[in-house]
Write a protein that holds these residues in place. Structure first.
Motif, mmCIF file in Angstrom:
data_model
loop_
_atom_site.group_PDB
_atom_site.id
_atom_site.type_symbol
_atom_site.label_atom_id
_atom_site.label_comp_id
_atom_site.label_asym_id
_atom_site.label_seq_id
_atom_site.Cartn_x
_atom_site.Cartn_y
_atom_site.Cartn_z
ATOM 1 N N LEU A 85 0.817 -1.211 0.000
ATOM 2 C CA LEU A 85 0.000 0.000 0.000
ATOM 3 C C LEU A 85 0.851 1.262 0.000
ATOM 4 C CD1 LEU A 85 -3.009 -0.455 2.460
ATOM 5 C CD2 LEU A 85 -3.088 -0.116 -0.013
ATOM 6 N N TYR A 86 0.370 2.263 -0.733
ATOM 7 C CA TYR A 86 1.058 3.546 -0.827
ATOM 8 C C TYR A 86 0.069 4.683 -0.582
ATOM 9 C CZ TYR A 86 5.315 1.438 -2.734
ATOM 10 O OH TYR A 86 6.470 0.709 -2.891
ATOM 11 N N ARG A 199 5.769 -1.363 -7.792
ATOM 12 C CA ARG A 199 5.477 -2.228 -6.642
ATOM 13 C C ARG A 199 4.130 -1.898 -6.001
ATOM 14 N NH1 ARG A 199 11.331 -2.440 -3.457
ATOM 15 N NH2 ARG A 199 12.524 -3.426 -5.158
ATOM 16 N N VAL A 200 3.484 -0.875 -6.494
ATOM 17 C CA VAL A 200 2.210 -0.442 -5.912
ATOM 18 C C VAL A 200 1.116 -1.476 -6.206
ATOM 19 C CG1 VAL A 200 0.409 1.325 -5.967
ATOM 20 C CG2 VAL A 200 2.826 1.991 -6.134
ATOM 21 N N ASP A 201 0.420 -1.907 -5.157
ATOM 22 C CA ASP A 201 -0.777 -2.752 -5.309
ATOM 23 C C ASP A 201 -2.052 -1.956 -5.043
ATOM 24 O OD1 ASP A 201 0.699 -5.067 -5.859
ATOM 25 O OD2 ASP A 201 0.892 -5.560 -3.724
ATOM 26 N N GLY A 202 -1.930 -0.981 -4.157
ATOM 27 C CA GLY A 202 -3.058 -0.125 -3.831
ATOM 28 C C GLY A 202 -2.537 1.219 -3.380
ATOM 29 N N ASP A 211 -9.089 9.162 -5.881
ATOM 30 C CA ASP A 211 -9.190 8.898 -4.447
ATOM 31 C C ASP A 211 -8.506 7.582 -4.089
ATOM 32 O OD1 ASP A 211 -10.574 9.380 -1.764
ATOM 33 O OD2 ASP A 211 -11.389 7.412 -2.288
ATOM 34 N N TRP A 212 -8.524 6.632 -5.035
ATOM 35 C CA TRP A 212 -8.029 5.278 -4.768
ATOM 36 C C TRP A 212 -7.690 4.601 -6.085
ATOM 37 C CZ3 TRP A 212 -6.463 1.581 -1.510
ATOM 38 C CH2 TRP A 212 -6.607 0.234 -1.882
ATOM 39 N N LEU A 213 -6.675 3.720 -6.036
ATOM 40 C CA LEU A 213 -6.383 2.858 -7.174
ATOM 41 C C LEU A 213 -5.848 1.527 -6.659
ATOM 42 C CD1 LEU A 213 -2.992 2.845 -7.744
ATOM 43 C CD2 LEU A 213 -3.552 5.220 -8.289
ATOM 44 N N ALA A 214 -6.084 0.463 -7.429
ATOM 45 C CA ALA A 214 -5.664 -0.869 -6.993
ATOM 46 C C ALA A 214 -5.344 -1.749 -8.192
ATOM 47 C CB ALA A 214 -6.756 -1.527 -6.152
ATOM 48 N N ARG A 215 -4.362 -2.608 -7.990
ATOM 49 C CA ARG A 215 -3.950 -3.576 -9.012
ATOM 50 C C ARG A 215 -4.717 -4.881 -8.789
ATOM 51 N NH1 ARG A 215 2.382 -3.971 -10.381
ATOM 52 N NH2 ARG A 215 2.113 -4.262 -12.642
ATOM 53 N N THR A 216 -5.504 -5.264 -9.777
ATOM 54 C CA THR A 216 -6.389 -6.418 -9.612
ATOM 55 C C THR A 216 -5.630 -7.707 -9.342
ATOM 56 O OG1 THR A 216 -8.102 -5.424 -10.996
ATOM 57 C CG2 THR A 216 -8.143 -7.815 -10.774
#
Length: 328
Positions: A85-86, A199-202, A211-216
């Protein structure tokens, strides 16, 4: 044969209530305007697989919810998600110190609501437009003009603005629902043929349109999917651009994503946008559920509590508890 109970809405709150009432031996009938269960925990089919565009994860605070999540895990409906998480703030991407446990449905968020639905009776693609009471029983009229009933009780598990209209026969409950402001969210999915070098997953985003982003593929059960990312716009940006064409929404959010992710972002091979008109309540409430036990009409949803997934489940339980308590 007993007169059944009508439950309008097959999202988590409605299914939580349905489970509790069914377990108590009562007949129920679910009505859902969409073609599947889940509401904001639903999953959308696409050319690249199933996408979770609504609720991204859930956390657990209440002991009762912890017990049911443990059951979901045992049944294979849910798994813990431990993303890298970042935070993005003041133009900088940094590790998030947030270490709370996060959970997701597996292999998709809708696995939980599909599991809860099981063999319960439900009418999909049936939008209820009016709830009215006869001399002894409740009746529902759908958008096609078809009347359903009779029902001994009605439980409304829809977003507050939709519940307001359906609660017309109970003015005090309708006024409470009308006082709830729901915030919108634009959601966008982007897929890339070559995985992004990050390396970001979320990421929690504190500025700009996102507001938010995530790697499925970082989520349990989705590891073999293409490199797909889900972006959520902020409530403020979504409100300001509520009627923006989907292509323009994708262009804006894709650009914001490319600027903050910290690596080269090639053109996406797939895009999809979805507008959640009632994504979350603007503030938490402590109602648990709304009830007029004498009339036999109830309302529940995340907007009756915290606005979280846990709040939706707890609200459904509370509505069922009040209904069962009054029947005794």
């Amino acid at each position: 044969m007993s007169t059944p109970i009508a439950i309008i809405g097959a999202g988590l709150a409605g299914l939580s209530a349905a489970h509790a009432l069914h377990a108590a031996g009562l007949d129920i009938q679910l009505f859902e305007k969409s073609r599947g269960s889940g509401g904001r925990m639903g999953s959308k089919r696409s050319d690249i697989g199933v996408l979770d565009l609504g609720a991204q994860y859930f956390t657990v605070r209440d002991r009762r919810f912890a017990d049911v999540v443990a059951q979901w895990r045992q049944r294979g409906w849910a798994a813990q998600w431990s993303p890298s998480l970042y935070n993005f703030s003041r133009g900088l991407l940094s590790h998030s110190p947030d270490e709370q446990e996060r959970w997701v449905g597996t292999p998709r968020m809708s696995a939980i609501t599909r599991g809860l639905l099981g063999d319960l009776p439900v009418r999909f693609a049936c939008r209820i437009a009016e709830v009215f009471r006869g001399e002894r029983h409740w009746h529902l009229q759908d958008a096609e003009g078809v009347t359903h009933g009779p029902f001994s009780h009605v439980l409304i598990a829809t977003p507050a603005p939709q519940a307001t209209a359906l609660l017309a026969a109970a003015p005090k409950l309708a006024a409470a629902a009308a006082s709830v402001q729901m915030e919108p969210t634009w959601a966008v999915a982007l897929a890339f043929d070559t995985p992004l070098d990050t390396r970001v997953d979320g990421c929690f985003v504190q500025e700009g349109p996102l507001d938010w982003l995530a790697r499925t593929r970082s989520r349990p059960g989705r590891e073999t999917q293409p490199d797909t990312w889900v972006l959520h716009a902020s409530s403020a940006w979504s409100r300001q651009h509520l009627d923006l064409p989907k292509d323009a929404v994708i262009e804006h959010l894709h650009g914001a994503f490319a600027e903050l992710i910290g690596c080269a972002v090639p053109p996406s091979s797939f895009t999809l946008a979805h507008r959640w008109l009632y994504a979350r309540p603007a503030q938490a409430h402590q109602w648990g559920a709304l009830a007029d036990a004498d009339l036999g009409i109830y309302a529940c949803g995340d907007w009756c509590l915290s606005g979280r997934v846990e709040g939706a489940w707890l609200s459904g339980q509370e509505a069922a508890r009040r209904l069962l308590e009054h029947r005794q």
